[in-house]
Write an enzyme that holds these catalytic residues in place. Structure first.
Site, PDB file in Angstrom:
ATOM      1  N   LYS A  65       4.036 100.494 110.284  1.00  9.78           N
ATOM      2  CA  LYS A  65       5.179 101.398 110.131  1.00  9.78           C
ATOM      3  C   LYS A  65       6.272 100.953 111.097  1.00  9.78           C
ATOM      4  O   LYS A  65       6.466 101.539 112.164  1.00  9.78           O
ATOM      5  CB  LYS A  65       4.733 102.846 110.377  1.00  9.78           C
ATOM      6  CG  LYS A  65       5.583 103.850 109.626  1.00  9.78           C
ATOM      7  CD  LYS A  65       4.915 105.205 109.570  1.00  9.78           C
ATOM      8  CE  LYS A  65       5.879 106.297 109.221  1.00  9.78           C
ATOM      9  NZ  LYS A  65       6.582 106.176 107.946  1.00  9.78           N
ATOM     10  N   ARG A  80      -2.357 105.414 114.136  1.00  8.39           N
ATOM     11  CA  ARG A  80      -1.563 104.487 113.332  1.00  8.39           C
ATOM     12  C   ARG A  80      -0.397 103.915 114.133  1.00  8.39           C
ATOM     13  O   ARG A  80      -0.054 102.735 113.996  1.00  8.39           O
ATOM     14  CB  ARG A  80      -1.056 105.187 112.057  1.00  8.39           C
ATOM     15  CG  ARG A  80      -0.429 104.220 111.062  1.00  8.39           C
ATOM     16  CD  ARG A  80      -0.130 104.860 109.726  1.00  8.39           C
ATOM     17  NE  ARG A  80       0.908 105.870 109.819  1.00  8.39           N
ATOM     18  CZ  ARG A  80       1.305 106.644 108.813  1.00  8.39           C
ATOM     19  NH1 ARG A  80       0.712 106.532 107.623  1.00  8.39           N
ATOM     20  NH2 ARG A  80       2.252 107.532 108.964  1.00  8.39           N
ATOM     21  N   GLU A 124       4.101 101.542  96.053  1.00 13.35           N
ATOM     22  CA  GLU A 124       4.364 102.876  96.613  1.00 13.35           C
ATOM     23  C   GLU A 124       5.830 103.201  96.435  1.00 13.35           C
ATOM     24  O   GLU A 124       6.624 102.342  96.064  1.00 13.35           O
ATOM     25  CB  GLU A 124       3.980 102.921  98.095  1.00 13.35           C
ATOM     26  CG  GLU A 124       4.776 101.944  98.961  1.00 13.35           C
ATOM     27  CD  GLU A 124       4.371 101.965 100.428  1.00 13.35           C
ATOM     28  OE1 GLU A 124       3.839 102.983 100.897  1.00 13.35           O
ATOM     29  OE2 GLU A 124       4.625 100.949 101.104  1.00 13.35           O
TER      30      GLU A 124
HETATM   31  N1  PXG Z   1       4.874 104.950 102.220  1.00 11.71           N
HETATM   32  C1  PXG Z   1       5.959 104.734 102.976  1.00 11.71           C
HETATM   33  C2  PXG Z   1       6.714 103.486 102.805  1.00 11.71           C
HETATM   34  C3  PXG Z   1       6.332 105.681 103.946  1.00 11.71           C
HETATM   35  O1  PXG Z   1       7.413 105.473 104.698  1.00 11.71           O
HETATM   36  C4  PXG Z   1       4.478 107.066 103.264  1.00 11.71           C
HETATM   37  C5  PXG Z   1       4.131 106.081 102.352  1.00 11.71           C
HETATM   38  C6  PXG Z   1       3.609 108.282 103.388  1.00 11.71           C
HETATM   39  O2  PXG Z   1       2.860 108.203 104.590  1.00 11.71           O
HETATM   40  P1  PXG Z   1       2.395 109.520 105.368  1.00 11.71           P
HETATM   41  O3  PXG Z   1       1.551 108.992 106.462  1.00 11.71           O
HETATM   42  O4  PXG Z   1       3.651 110.183 105.866  1.00 11.71           O
HETATM   43  O5  PXG Z   1       1.658 110.333 104.394  1.00 11.71           O
HETATM   44  C7  PXG Z   1       5.582 106.856 104.096  1.00 11.71           C
HETATM   45  C8  PXG Z   1       5.967 107.851 105.143  1.00 11.71           C
HETATM   46  C9  PXG Z   1      11.059 111.314 104.947  1.00 11.71           C
HETATM   47  C10 PXG Z   1      10.053 110.449 105.614  1.00 11.71           C
HETATM   48  O6  PXG Z   1      11.923 111.826 105.651  1.00 11.71           O
HETATM   49  C11 PXG Z   1       9.055 109.864 104.884  1.00 11.71           C
HETATM   50  C12 PXG Z   1       8.121 109.048 105.530  1.00 11.71           C
HETATM   51  C13 PXG Z   1       8.217 108.839 106.855  1.00 11.71           C
HETATM   52  C14 PXG Z   1       9.207 109.433 107.577  1.00 11.71           C
HETATM   53  C15 PXG Z   1      10.141 110.254 106.959  1.00 11.71           C
HETATM   54  O7  PXG Z   1      10.976 111.484 103.720  1.00 11.71           O
HETATM   55  N2  PXG Z   1       7.181 108.464 104.748  1.00 11.71           N
END
Ligand code: PXG
Length: 297
Positions: free
Chosen positions: A149, A50, A182
């Protein structure tokens, strides 16, 4: 703590970027947040993929191949002698001048931070998450795709601030059409009549890696039907259970949404089973690369 930056490990106090770095000046760059469980980097291949996909989408060429990034991430965990860890990989456009022109940035800045994990407090998993629907819409795919991202997180951060100011834990964002997208840092799911629903990627979301694992476990371990379907907020109000997934959150039940109690106001039984299945899965060899075993071979 040792941080990998542009090819070498430096002490935290020495790991610095230039004030001319376009990551700082413009949020021009991409990142990943990854967890390690018991010395296994969770879904490492998927996160690295990713990262490179995000970089490609913003015309950013990471100056070494994915295999090397994979090695550096494992090394960062090892060097810091971590087992449960939170890993942040950041690739910025690099140092340029004060203008927008990316051609002035000759070399991307690459940073890998492996730190101790700060888990959500245990009581959050037990009491569940309180969520509001943000007044901000999720940034549209034709503006800046949420599937990238990128370092532009103000949309998410401002939504999260709205939640905090309302004494809630998370903010749910809708897309421009008013359909559920989301949360600020998590993907959203609901369960109704033993069927699990989550918005499809085309609604304008990050294709969460935890989301994909949760979808698989819901089907394979819990035997539930799984649907990627467009839906609006009232469908969440009448759900049996609602939960979010993300690297930070893992899986957490949602118990309150815009003042409406979800289910009986506690994390639901299927959510609880899914959390258990997820925790089991994180321990398996299939879940991720074992960084300490890799040294021996
Ligand atoms: N949506 C968004 C906008 C995100 O930033 C997710 C979904 C979930 O994706 P993953 O691949 O992590 O299952 C994210 C990712 C935190 C933190 O500290 C959260 C994310 C990334 C970095 C830190 O809560 N979320």
């Amino acid at each position: 703590m040792k941080i990998w930056i542009d090819g070498r490990f430096l002490e935290k106090s020495d790991a610095k970027v230039s004030v001319f770095d376009h990551g700082l000046l413009y949020g021009d760059g991409v990142f990943e947040g990854i967890r390690a469980y018991g010395g296994r980097v969770f879904q490492l291949k998927e996160h690295v993929k990713r990262l490179y996909d995000s970089a490609k989408a913003v015309l950013l060429e990471i100056p070494f191949p994915a295999e090397e990034m994979t090695r550096v991430i494992c090394e960062a965990v090892r060097v810091n002698e971590l087992r449960d860890a939170y890993i942040r990989v950041v690739v910025t456009r690099g140092t340029g001048d004060l203008g927008l022109d990316m051609r002035k940035c000759k070399v991307p800045t690459v940073i890998v931070i492996a730190d101790k994990i700060q888990l959500y407090p245990k009581e959050v998993y037990e009491r569940g998450l309180r969520v509001i629907v943000s007044h901000l819409r999720r940034i549209a795919p034709d503006t800046l795709s949420p599937s990238i991202k990128s370092l532009n997180y103000l949309n998410n951060i401002l939504a999260r601030a709205e939640a905090s100011r309302a004494d809630c834990d998370e903010a749910l964002l809708l897309n421009r059409e008013g359909m559920v997208a989301e949360c600020s840092g998590d993907n959203i799911f609901y369960i109704r009549d033993l069927k699990v629903f989550t918005p499809p990627v085309h609604v304008g979301i990050l294709e969460g890696i935890t989301r994909n694992v949760a979808m698989r476990l819901a089907k394979e371990k819990l035997g539930l039907e799984m649907h990627e379907q467009v839906f609006s907020v009232p469908e969440l109000y009448r759900a049996d259970e609602v939960f979010v997934t993300g690297t930070g959150a893992e899986i957490i039940g949602v118990v309150l949404l815009n003042g409406r109690v979800i289910g009986d106001g506690k994390p639901g039984p299927l959510t609880t089973s899914l959390i258990r299945a997820f925790r089991e899965y994180t321990k398996t060899a299939e879940a991720g690369a074992a960084v300490y075993e890799a040294v021996k071979v």
